[in-house]
Write a protein that holds these residues in place. Sequence first.
Motif, PDB file in Angstrom:
ATOM      1  N   GLY A 203       0.808  -1.218   0.000  1.00  0.00           N
ATOM      2  CA  GLY A 203       0.000   0.000   0.000  1.00  0.00           C
ATOM      3  C   GLY A 203       0.837   1.261   0.000  1.00  0.00           C
ATOM      4  O   GLY A 203       2.020   1.261  -0.343  1.00  0.00           O
ATOM      5  N   THR A 204       0.231   2.360   0.449  1.00  0.00           N
ATOM      6  CA  THR A 204       0.818   3.685   0.284  1.00  0.00           C
ATOM      7  C   THR A 204       1.444   4.265   1.542  1.00  0.00           C
ATOM      8  O   THR A 204       2.025   5.340   1.498  1.00  0.00           O
ATOM      9  CB  THR A 204      -0.258   4.678  -0.199  1.00  0.00           C
TER      10      THR A 204
ATOM     11  N   ASP B 116       0.254  -6.277   4.844  1.00  0.00           N
ATOM     12  CA  ASP B 116      -0.380  -6.147   3.533  1.00  0.00           C
ATOM     13  C   ASP B 116       0.571  -6.771   2.525  1.00  0.00           C
ATOM     14  O   ASP B 116       1.705  -6.302   2.349  1.00  0.00           O
ATOM     15  CB  ASP B 116      -0.625  -4.671   3.211  1.00  0.00           C
TER      16      ASP B 116
END
Length: 366
Positions: free
Chosen positions: A245-246, A283
């Motif tokens: 993810g970010t 994640d």
Amino acid sequence: MAFTGKQLTTQLDADGTLTVQLNDKTWDDPKPGQVLIKVESTPINPSDLGLLFASADTDNAVYSPGKVVAKMPENATRAMKARHGMAMPAGNEAAGTVVAAGDGAEHLMGKRIACVPGTAYGSYALAEAQMAFPVDDGVSAEQAASSFVNPMTALGFTETMKLEGFTGIVHAAAASNLGQMLVKICLEDGIPLVNIVRSDDQVKLLRDLGATHVLNMTDADFMPKLIDAIAETKAMIGFDPIGGGTLAGQILTAMEAAASRGAAFSRYGSSEAKKVYIYGALDLGPTILNRAFGLTWDLAGWLLTPFMMKAGMEVVGRMRMRVMKDLTTTFASHYKARVSLEGMLTKEAVSEYNARRTGEKYLVVP
């Protein structure tokens, strides 16, 4: 004297079949410098899950008593070619009583120890005496079971910060057992800490521990609050267990924005060092960077064993002494559930602990 019992193994075959099961086993006598423990408690850490199940489809696996058969994605099967066909034991850390000792380790005979055998999901486990620590009579096996991975990792973050010349830390998924330990360490040592969590309940949990900066990443104003917190604390090194993810990129962006406040424009961004370590894979997706943080930055991986090798035995010894001294306070762990070896391979248990949710740690009691 022969010691027999059960040993959990995980095996990935070339066709993508992953088999995690309990097997009958007889343990050899310890070699010089080794001990054999009767395992009393062992936690399931994210680092254990990487070997146990990796990215296998456990939702659609076939469950039977003492056995789970799942399918691994094709790309992951290819990437793990080196382990094809190998029945590998698992379980990094444990607490248990020494029932046999090799030459040079006789002083541990009969004592309860905390250790890192790497094969802890079994009735017994062999461990190196040099990496084993006797625990006080008043410390239970449950308290001692998680005395290595999380405590040493949390302390490793602060030691990494010092070694690399930083003065404050940003930590993601910070409401975990490890995150709570880091909050306590930083309060004790006067280290500025910015905690990132995912819910208001987690914000309250860490504030109740005394944390000053606790940010909910689901809030609409998360980024401006993160920039303000980093500007106030000068926390320019981050540790991210999420990985995909970010978020790692957001932390670097916030560091850059904080470092650039009041500075003249530069096409290359600020010259202040900024670094984020990824130390987990909560994640499993790709890490996404939007590159809004200039050119003076680093993104790297962090793992406990290589850190300890780099830090040296003096630093590691000091860390271990601190953990053992404060095992029931600063480094206390909390568990959602306790399961047997057979119980950890039920569909209900696997779906819970393999979800890797913050604050839902499992303890195996063979």
